[in-house]
Structure formats: C-alpha cells, structure tokens
Design an enzyme around this catalytic site. Structure first.
Site, PDB file in Angstrom:
ATOM      1  N   HIS A 166       0.418 -21.914  -6.505  1.00  0.00           N
ATOM      2  CA  HIS A 166       0.804 -22.006  -7.924  1.00  0.00           C
ATOM      3  C   HIS A 166       0.876 -20.614  -8.562  1.00  0.00           C
ATOM      4  O   HIS A 166       1.787 -20.324  -9.337  1.00  0.00           O
ATOM      5  CB  HIS A 166      -0.231 -22.822  -8.705  1.00  0.00           C
ATOM      6  CG  HIS A 166      -0.342 -24.247  -8.298  1.00  0.00           C
ATOM      7  ND1 HIS A 166      -1.440 -24.746  -7.636  1.00  0.00           N
ATOM      8  CD2 HIS A 166       0.496 -25.296  -8.456  1.00  0.00           C
ATOM      9  CE1 HIS A 166      -1.279 -26.033  -7.415  1.00  0.00           C
ATOM     10  NE2 HIS A 166      -0.101 -26.397  -7.894  1.00  0.00           N
ATOM     11  N   SER A 225      -3.516 -28.405  -3.151  1.00  0.00           N
ATOM     12  CA  SER A 225      -4.757 -28.835  -3.832  1.00  0.00           C
ATOM     13  C   SER A 225      -5.517 -29.805  -2.942  1.00  0.00           C
ATOM     14  O   SER A 225      -6.728 -29.956  -3.072  1.00  0.00           O
ATOM     15  CB  SER A 225      -4.410 -29.524  -5.148  1.00  0.00           C
ATOM     16  OG  SER A 225      -3.533 -28.716  -5.881  1.00  0.00           O
ATOM     17  N   HIS A 278      -3.960 -23.087  -6.977  1.00  0.00           N
ATOM     18  CA  HIS A 278      -4.274 -22.214  -5.855  1.00  0.00           C
ATOM     19  C   HIS A 278      -3.207 -21.127  -5.785  1.00  0.00           C
ATOM     20  O   HIS A 278      -2.296 -21.075  -6.637  1.00  0.00           O
ATOM     21  CB  HIS A 278      -4.341 -23.019  -4.549  1.00  0.00           C
ATOM     22  CG  HIS A 278      -3.166 -23.916  -4.348  1.00  0.00           C
ATOM     23  ND1 HIS A 278      -1.904 -23.431  -4.094  1.00  0.00           N
ATOM     24  CD2 HIS A 278      -3.036 -25.268  -4.433  1.00  0.00           C
ATOM     25  CE1 HIS A 278      -1.059 -24.432  -3.994  1.00  0.00           C
ATOM     26  NE2 HIS A 278      -1.711 -25.564  -4.206  1.00  0.00           N
TER      27      HIS A 278
END
Ligand code: PAF
Length: 286
Positions: free
Chosen positions: A37, A190, A34
């Site tokens: 990251h 996540s 996402h």
C-alpha cells in the site's frame, strides 16, 4: 496530514486542493496497510499533487462465510505509514456513512461488472466483486480523483475496476502498480499476518509456481494444461496447501485459454491454514 470520517469533510478538502490547482490521487484500501500500500501511496504522490487514502473495511465485499469482524484493523500504524508515504488525507468513514441507504426498504444500487466477476476469485466468492465495484464507484464519486491507484496483486479487481470506469464513463485514470514482494517472492498482503511460521514458508510456493510457469513459457511451452500441471506440483510440495484455483486466462476477458499466446494472466489462489492467498503474473508471448 488530516484524518476525516465524513463525506462532506473529504469533499471540502478535495475542493480546496482542486481550487489551488492541484490534481487528486486516490488510494482505496481496507487498512491493515503494508509496504504494498505504501508504494501505491508513494506512486500516487509522484503522479498527483494531493493524495487521499481511503481506509474502509467494506462490508459488501465479504461473503456470509467470511468474518468481517476478524479483518485486521490497525489504524494507528496505518496513519503513521500514510503520513510517511506522503498522503495528504486519510478518509476513514463508518459503514453508515458509506451505506446509509442500506436499511431503506426500496433496495440498494449495485454496480455489477458482468462476466468478469464470475471466473477466478468470483467462483468461490459470489458477490465479492459487486461489493468491490460498488464501493469503488462510491469512493470515486465522493473523492472525484484524477487517478486511482491499485495493486497488480489483485489482478481481477483491477481489470473489473478498469472496465467499470470505461463503461460508465467515469472521468479518472486507473493506475495499476506492480506487486510488492517479500524477499522470498511472497506477494505482500494484509492476509499474510494470519500465517504461522511453517505456513509462511509454504506461502513462498505461490510465487515459485508462477516463476516456474514463466520459465516454461520462456522455453516455448504454450499448453495451459501442462503449465498448470507443473505449477500444481510445486504448490503440492507442501501438504498444508490447498489449491483454490490455478488458471491461465486472457487479460481482457478473463476467459481460460488453451494456449498461452499474447497478453495472458496466470493467476493462482491457495489456502494455507486460515489464509487464502492470491498471486499472479502477466506474460506476453507469441
Ligand atoms: O483491495 C482492496 O483493499 C479493496 O478491495 C478495495 C479496492 C479497497 C475496495 O474495498
């Protein structure tokens, strides 16, 4: 951008980059990437020349009650996001590639970062940080980066990895990057995809509680118990939230502090539906 699965392949690409004079950045992930990251990858690309993103759902950091098979796997979307964010290589090994020795009868080598792995998330996730530290040590040895990039959201993880690198004299820098948040303050994770619409609204309470604590501390309150009490009130505004912990600890030792003084970590873990969400802030005051 290349995608490789074998240790030998990633080592070859890194060796080529190093012999061209490039510095190496590593962003370790478990995929389901996402914006949090992607911002790590962008930072890695600014600070180093050649960025490796590892995507490996690490079995050794899952407990017996945590279902590794349910962990989201989104390699196509991850690949597109990595490419856009400036990654040079995705290293996506199989469990056998990383843990070939696991079936051997003489046992396994583990990295235990003692004491720091006990409080906070360590209380309800025994063995979790042993798995994290071990896989990070392996990834650092495989990729041999100049720097590795982690998110502040996983504060305990970052502190444990920093201690491991310092104590084992690993020749790399650990860069901890700020938490990336949704508009309502929810830390990107996540696990957010497990939330339904109502739960998603409730999830904003974690950051609201941390912000309230920050305001109280800025106003002079130092008593950890009182601060935690006020944070609990906010989390309990929804009947769907279940507090795992709210702790106020020293950022180096992760030991609970009675008074907020110096650099202090306020960390929270809350279960909402099937998702266990974590968040934290660091304050520094007299
Ligand atoms: O933060 C994560 O995604 C994981 O714990 C890590 C650091 C990639 C190790 O598996």
């Amino acid at each position: 951008m290349k995608i490789v699965k074998k240790i030998q392949e990633v080592r070859k690409l890194v060796a080529e980059a190093k012999s061209a004079g490039k510095t190496i950045g590593l962003v370790p992930t478990m995929g389901a990437l996402h914006e949090g990251h992607f911002s790590l990858i962008r930072t890695a690309k600014k600070q180093t020349d050649f960025v490796v993103v590892s995507i490996f759902v690490n079995p050794t950091q899952f407990g017996p009650t945590e279902d590794i098979d349910k962990y989201p796997r989104t390699l196509d979307a991850d690949t597109a996001g990595c490419e856009k964010s400036g990654a040079d290589v995705i290293f996506a090994p199989t469990p056998d590639e990383i843990y070939p020795q696991q079936n051997l009868s003489w046992g396994n080598v583990w990295v235990n970062v003692e004491k720091l792995d006990q409080p906070l998330c360590g209380r309800n996730r025994p063995g979790h940080f042993r798995g994290v530290a071990t896989v990070c040590a392996k990834l650092f040895n495989i990729v041999q980066p100049d720097a590795a990039f982690f998110g502040q959201k996983d504060a305990q993880q970052s502190i444990i990895i920093q201690r491991m690198v310092a104590d084992l004299n690993m020749p790399l820098k650990i860069v901890v990057c700020p938490t990336v948040r949704e508009k309502d303050g929810l830390a990107m994770s996540s696990r957010n995809r497990y939330l339904n619409a109502d739960e998603r609204k409730d999830a904003a309470l974690l950051y609201a509680a941390l912000q309230e604590a920050e305001i109280l501390i800025a106003g002079g309150l130092r008593d950890s118990k009182k601060i935690i009490g006020e944070m609990e009130k906010i989390i309990k505004l929804s009947g769907r939230t279940k507090i795992d912990y709210i702790d106020i600890v020293n950022t180096k030792t992760l030991k609970e502090v009675e008074q907020v003084r110096g650099e202090t970590l306020l960390a929270i873990a809350v279960k909402i539906g099937s998702a266990r969400l974590i968040d934290n802030i660091i304050v520094d005051c007299n």
